[in-house]
Design a protein around this motif. Structure first.
Motif, PDB file in Angstrom:
ATOM      1  N   ASN A 146       0.377  -1.128  -0.198  1.00  0.00           N
ATOM      2  CA  ASN A 146       0.245   0.310   0.345  1.00  0.00           C
ATOM      3  C   ASN A 146       0.759   1.125  -0.687  1.00  0.00           C
ATOM      4  OD1 ASN A 146      -2.855   1.431   0.693  1.00  0.00           O
ATOM      5  ND2 ASN A 146      -1.538   1.994   2.098  1.00  0.00           N
ATOM      6  N   ASP A 147       1.363   1.504   0.799  1.00  0.00           N
ATOM      7  CA  ASP A 147       2.865   2.068   0.852  1.00  0.00           C
ATOM      8  C   ASP A 147       3.398   2.451  -0.313  1.00  0.00           C
ATOM      9  OD1 ASP A 147       1.978   2.661   3.182  1.00  0.00           O
ATOM     10  OD2 ASP A 147       3.795   1.816   4.295  1.00  0.00           O
ATOM     11  N   ILE A 148       4.437   1.444  -0.735  1.00  0.00           N
ATOM     12  CA  ILE A 148       4.769   1.678  -2.424  1.00  0.00           C
ATOM     13  C   ILE A 148       3.742   2.435  -3.514  1.00  0.00           C
ATOM     14  CG2 ILE A 148       5.670   0.314  -4.082  1.00  0.00           C
ATOM     15  CD1 ILE A 148       6.360  -1.133  -2.500  1.00  0.00           C
ATOM     16  N   LEU A 153       1.816   6.541  -6.375  1.00  0.00           N
ATOM     17  CA  LEU A 153       0.656   7.981  -6.763  1.00  0.00           C
ATOM     18  C   LEU A 153       1.016   9.168  -6.836  1.00  0.00           C
ATOM     19  CD1 LEU A 153      -1.738   4.935  -6.564  1.00  0.00           C
ATOM     20  CD2 LEU A 153      -1.996   5.492  -8.639  1.00  0.00           C
ATOM     21  N   ASN A 154       0.816   9.692  -5.682  1.00  0.00           N
ATOM     22  CA  ASN A 154       1.315  10.711  -5.421  1.00  0.00           C
ATOM     23  C   ASN A 154       2.788  11.102  -6.206  1.00  0.00           C
ATOM     24  OD1 ASN A 154       0.979  12.639  -2.991  1.00  0.00           O
ATOM     25  ND2 ASN A 154       3.097  12.422  -3.087  1.00  0.00           N
ATOM     26  N   ALA A 177      -7.303   5.406  -8.329  1.00  0.00           N
ATOM     27  CA  ALA A 177      -6.202   4.747  -9.296  1.00  0.00           C
ATOM     28  C   ALA A 177      -6.350   3.708  -8.186  1.00  0.00           C
ATOM     29  CB  ALA A 177      -5.630   5.177  -9.843  1.00  0.00           C
ATOM     30  N   HIS A 178      -5.550   4.149  -6.646  1.00  0.00           N
ATOM     31  CA  HIS A 178      -5.097   3.403  -5.331  1.00  0.00           C
ATOM     32  C   HIS A 178      -5.571   2.619  -5.630  1.00  0.00           C
ATOM     33  CE1 HIS A 178      -3.645   2.742  -1.293  1.00  0.00           C
ATOM     34  NE2 HIS A 178      -2.976   3.317  -1.826  1.00  0.00           N
ATOM     35  N   LEU A 179      -7.127   2.361  -5.334  1.00  0.00           N
ATOM     36  CA  LEU A 179      -7.795   1.501  -4.464  1.00  0.00           C
ATOM     37  C   LEU A 179      -8.051   0.658  -5.466  1.00  0.00           C
ATOM     38  CD1 LEU A 179     -10.099   0.209  -3.228  1.00  0.00           C
ATOM     39  CD2 LEU A 179     -11.989   1.732  -5.095  1.00  0.00           C
ATOM     40  N   SER A 180      -8.069   0.044  -6.967  1.00  0.00           N
ATOM     41  CA  SER A 180      -7.659  -0.330  -8.258  1.00  0.00           C
ATOM     42  C   SER A 180      -6.418  -0.832  -7.892  1.00  0.00           C
ATOM     43  CB  SER A 180      -7.760   0.386  -9.528  1.00  0.00           C
ATOM     44  OG  SER A 180      -9.088   0.895  -9.719  1.00  0.00           O
ATOM     45  N   TYR A 184      -6.419  -5.619  -6.725  1.00  0.00           N
ATOM     46  CA  TYR A 184      -5.966  -6.678  -7.845  1.00  0.00           C
ATOM     47  C   TYR A 184      -4.606  -6.866  -6.748  1.00  0.00           C
ATOM     48  CZ  TYR A 184      -2.186  -8.238 -11.160  1.00  0.00           C
ATOM     49  OH  TYR A 184      -1.643  -9.169 -11.759  1.00  0.00           O
ATOM     50  N   GLU A 185      -3.852  -6.323  -6.142  1.00  0.00           N
ATOM     51  CA  GLU A 185      -2.372  -6.937  -5.167  1.00  0.00           C
ATOM     52  C   GLU A 185      -3.873  -7.872  -3.866  1.00  0.00           C
ATOM     53  OE1 GLU A 185      -0.014  -6.653  -5.618  1.00  0.00           O
ATOM     54  OE2 GLU A 185       0.812  -4.960  -6.590  1.00  0.00           O
TER      55      GLU A 185
END
Length: 908
Positions: A146-148, A153-154, A177-180, A184-185
């Motif tokens: 998540n942090d990566i 994205l930021n 985009a972060h949610l998508s 997937y992960e």
């Protein structure tokens, strides 16, 4: 099917029936790397990338940082040797575009290090991929993933804002985009967890397909000799070629190892007591290109073509003579075909000889197999069965069955078994020179082509007519007898008197009074104005001021006082004198001049332009037709020019190369002789040096290798000149004059052909400069960026040749003083020496070796003892002057043999 080596020992001692000479030329390379120079200048060491890779895979460096800020006080810390690390590294075979797999790889790396390079097995996967660990909100793998993604994205969002304010839309898009990505992960995570736990029958060991263990190279690899070419900087410009190289000489022998019956070509069944006659019709396709028709009889050409197709040794010679990859030298009566070997930085004779033997074996084996296959395919037999005895051909087969059994005859072709051996005939030093654009000094043929003038005899000049001009029109205008009051004297003379200005019925009229009549002195008539309007002779014409009075008709008199052209196109007459001749009307002839208006001129110019355009179009059509006919004929004539004899072309090429080579070898004698050609002393210097050079170098044995055009393409871009002068230089070929595919773009190297022209020459599609009467080899020579010429050094003159070459202008940068970088084991004695010093040592040894009579006798041993089967097909490690390669080729003959067929029973 066939044992090619059967009874091979029975042919021991038979002499070869033919032989062919070969050679492999190997240039010697010296190199000064740009990176090496930079490392030496800064006092550093040359780090081999291969060595650095081995060390990084086995050892961790000791120092971790550099203390102090001033360059003169830099101190690596800690100053200690490195430490060993595990040689095993885990890599992903499939990333699946998942950061989770990258994070889990680090955990698996620790397992592999602890288990000597072994991946987890069975339940061990669940210990590494565990549900509670995955869901750890602080340190778990999913939190790291998540942090990566968040950081990436930021960074993308900040770059999109370009220093501006982040909008709500950008924030929402990034959040989605972060949610998508995390969704997937999470799917990847459940896939891995299901396999690790073995859910639903999943096999945990299947996860090993996602990971692979790579083992670092052994540390001892840093002690292994490396190829000196591997350390060359590709961008370096400080390389040096040695001015001399090796040519390894070989001889190829052909032995006749008997005949045998080949595969069946036909089966014939014969009943008891029957006779059958077979007639064999042998057909063979042979394409012969004869270069010297005027000097050779037809019968000789026919015999030559038959031998080339039937005999392997002659086929090999024929192919060698036309190969663009083979340099051929002629020394007395022996032809040496020399192939180019790869450049070598090792100057040792043994390693160089092995490479040359391998190259020669490969080349000649492939060549012999290819040619024997061609010879096999050239035979075709057709059998016809006839019922009557007719001698259709001179070759016929009569088969009889005198037994009481049904016999099956098998017709089999007689085959030849040819043994081929290669013998090493020693080494020779050669001087090599690169000649840039060698073909630039060759004159090119120019086709004399006369373009006939177009036939314009039947073309009529344009009938335009004269431009619009003034037109004179003769008219007759009536002058009425108009008396004042009741006067009726129309036979008297009247003369202009005055203009009535009073307010009377005749105001503005010109009045005349009677003259010369004793009986009447007060009669008056109107003398004008009389206005007339006459139609112009043509449209767009108007009346001019040019009004010409011709005179009255009949026995009458009139004199016009004034004539005026009016604005509406009419004209007005006022009379000065008139006599009506006893009639009421006087017809006055007047000539009016009309002038063309602008419309008439415009109409004329329009018609003139149309007629001229029609004439020009017809003339242009005839010119274009003549132009196209001339161009087509030029294309056809140019393509139909026969090539000059190949030998003459090669001799010309050798001559231009000899000129440049000998100009260097003769040092300054050419310049001295050219200054004063009548000075015999200067010519004598050239005589002396020519003999010395012939004594040191085998000048007649010079060979050259033409570099393919692709090394420096389009150096002489050219096309056939199709500009034909047919009276108008503006005529050119257009897209309407050629036939091509619709989607073919206009390319710079497109060329023209016609339905009658011969096939375009080799190089036409490449934009080559082509010689009309040259062959393919000549055209390749003209477009070659350079030619590498090689002159053999006579055996026993090696040191003299090196001494002479050191004096040649232009060899300052040829690497004489370049450090020797060879790494072969036999080259250990050359460490620390320069290329020049190594060459002198080799030259001294070869001078002694080539001077031994035993080596000369050993080279002819095959003719003395004949065929000696080689135990193995190839052995590159045999001593010099030994047969090192052997193979057998099968060739068909034109003979058919009938034998009784005995089928094999494969049933049990």
């Amino acid at each position: 099917m066939f044992d090619l080596f059967k009874d091979l020992d029975t042919y021991t001692g038979i002499p070869p029936y033919a032989s062919e000479h070969y050679g492999v030329y190997q240039p010697l390379l010296g190199w000064e790397s740009r990176l090496t120079k930079k490392w030496i200048q800064r006092g550093g060491i040359v780090v081999d990338p291969h060595i650095k890779k081995v060390l990084d895979g086995r050892f961790k460096p000791g120092p971790e940082l550099v203390q102090n800020d001033h360059p003169l006080e830099f101190l690596a810390f800690p100053l200690q040797p490195g430490s060993g690390i595990s040689p095993y590294s885990v890599v992903l075979t499939k990333t699946l575009n998942s950061e989770l797999l990258v994070v889990l790889r680090d955990a698996i790396q620790g397992f592999v290090v602890q288990n000597d390079g072994r991946l987890p097995q069975g339940a061990e996967w669940n210990a590494l991929i565990e549900i509670n660990n995955l869901m750890d909100p602080e340190e778990g793998p999913l939190r790291k993933v998540n942090d990566i993604h968040r950081a990436r994205l930021n960074q993308q969002m900040m770059a999109q804002a370009q220093g501006g304010q982040i909008t709500a839309e950008m924030l929402a898009t990034t959040k989605q985009a972060h949610l998508s990505l995390m969704q997937y992960e999470s799917q990847i995570a459940v896939f891995l967890l299901a396999h690790a736990e073995g859910q639903g029958g999943a096999d945990p060991n299947e996860l090993s397909k996602l990971f692979s263990v790579v083992t670092a190279a052994p540390a001892n690899d840093i002690l292994r000799p490396t190829d000196p070419l591997a350390s060359i900087d590709p961008r370096a410009s400080g390389g040096a070629l040695s001015p001399v190289g090796f040519v390894h000489l070989f001889r190829q022998y052909f032995f006749d190892l008997g005949t045998f019956l080949g595969e069946s070509v036909e089966h014939i069944w014969l009943a008891p007591g029957t006779t059958i006659e077979l007639i064999e019709v042998s057909t063979r396709k042979s394409i012969v290109e004869h270069q010297e028709e005027s000097a050779t009889e037809t019968t000789t050409a026919s015999e030559d073509s038959s031998a080339v197709k039937d005999e392997l040794s002659d086929a090999v010679k024929a192919e060698n003579s036309s190969s663009t990859k083979l340099g051929v030298s002629t020394t007395n009566t022996v032809n040496f075909g020399v192939y180019q070997g790869t450049a070598s930085a090792n100057y040792g004779v043994e390693s160089s000889r092995k490479e040359a033997r391998e190259a020669t074996h490969k080349q000649n084996r492939e060549q012999a197999e290819k040619l024997s296959s061609q010879i096999k395919r050239s035979y075709k037999s057709i059998f016809k069965t006839v019922t009557e005895t007719t001698d259709v051909r001179s070759r016929r087969y009569l088969l009889q069955n005198t037994s009481n059994k049904l016999i099956n005859y098998e017709l089999r072709r007689k085959m030849r078994r040819v043994g081929v051996q290669l013998q090493d005939m020693g080494n020779q030093l050669c001087w090599q020179v690169f000649i840039d654009d060698a073909g630039v000094s060759l004159g090119l043929s120019e086709l004399v082509h006369f373009a006939e003038s177009p036939d314009l005899a039947n073309l009529k000049d344009p009938d335009i007519g004269p431009p619009p001009a003034n037109i004179a029109k003769k008219v007759t205008v009536p002058i009425p007898f108009t008396p004042i009051l009741n006067y009726s004297n129309w036979h008297a003379n009247y003369e202009f008197a005055y203009l009535e200005t009073g307010n009377t019925a005749y105001k503005d009229k010109f009045l005349g009074t009677v003259k010369g009549d004793d009986d009447d002195d007060d009669s008056q008539i109107i003398m004008g104005p009389f206005t007339f309007k006459i139609d112009p002779p043509q449209s767009n014409y108007v009346l001019t001021d040019d009004i010409r009075i011709i005179g009255p008709q009949g026995n009458k008199q009139a004199v016009v006082r004034t004539k005026t052209k009016n604005a509406d196109g009419s004209f007005t007459l006022v009379l000065q004198f008139i006599n009506f001749g006893k009639e009421n009307v006087l017809n006055l002839d007047v000539e009016l001049v009309f002038a063309p208006q602008t419309g008439a001129l415009t109409e004329y110019e329009t018609n003139k332009k149309k007629v001229q355009e029609k004439y020009d179009a017809e003339r242009q059509r005839l010119l274009k037709k003549s132009f196209l006919e001339s161009v087509r004929k030029r294309i056809k004539d140019a393509s139909s020019i026969r090539s000059r004899p190949a030998w003459d072309l090669r001799e010309e090429e050798r001559t231009v190369i000899y000129r440049q080579l000998l100009q260097r070898l003769m040092l300054d004698s050419w310049d001295i002789a050219s200054k004063n050609q009548k000075d015999t002393e200067n010519l004598r210097l050239s005589h002396v040096r020519s003999e010395i050079i012939r004594a040191i170098f085998d000048v007649d044995g010079m060979l050259y290798f033409v570099a393919p055009e692709w090394w420096m393409p389009r150096r002489h871009r050219s096309q056939l000149d199709l500009k034909v002068q047919v009276g108008d230089p503006a005529i050119e070929l257009t897209d309407n004059d050629v036939v091509k595919w619709d989607d073919v773009e206009k390319r710079a190297d497109n060329y023209r052909i016609t339905e009658d022209s011969a096939p375009a020459r080799y190089g036409s599609s490449l934009g080559w400069l082509l010689q009309l009467d040259g062959d393919n080899l000549r055209n390749a020579f003209l477009n070659a960026p350079w030619v590498k010429a090689v002159i053999p050094i006579r055996p026993g003159r090696e040191r003299a040749a090196l001494n002479w070459l050191r004096s040649i202008e232009g060899h300052e940068n040829d690497g004489w003083n370049t450090p020797y970088i060879g790494t072969a084991e036999e080259d250990a004695e050359f460490n620390g020496k320069t290329i020049g010093e190594v060459l002198e040592i080799i030259a001294e040894r070869m001078e002694k070796e080539n001077g031994k009579i035993a080596n000369v006798l050993e080279a002819d041993k095959v003719f003395e003892k004949g065929f000696d089967p080689l135990a193995s097909g190839f052995d590159a490690g045999l001593p010099a002057n030994k047969v090192f390669s052997q193979w057998i080729s099968i060739l068909p003959t034109d003979q058919i043999v009938a034998s009784e067929y005995e089928p094999k029973d494969l049933t049990r």
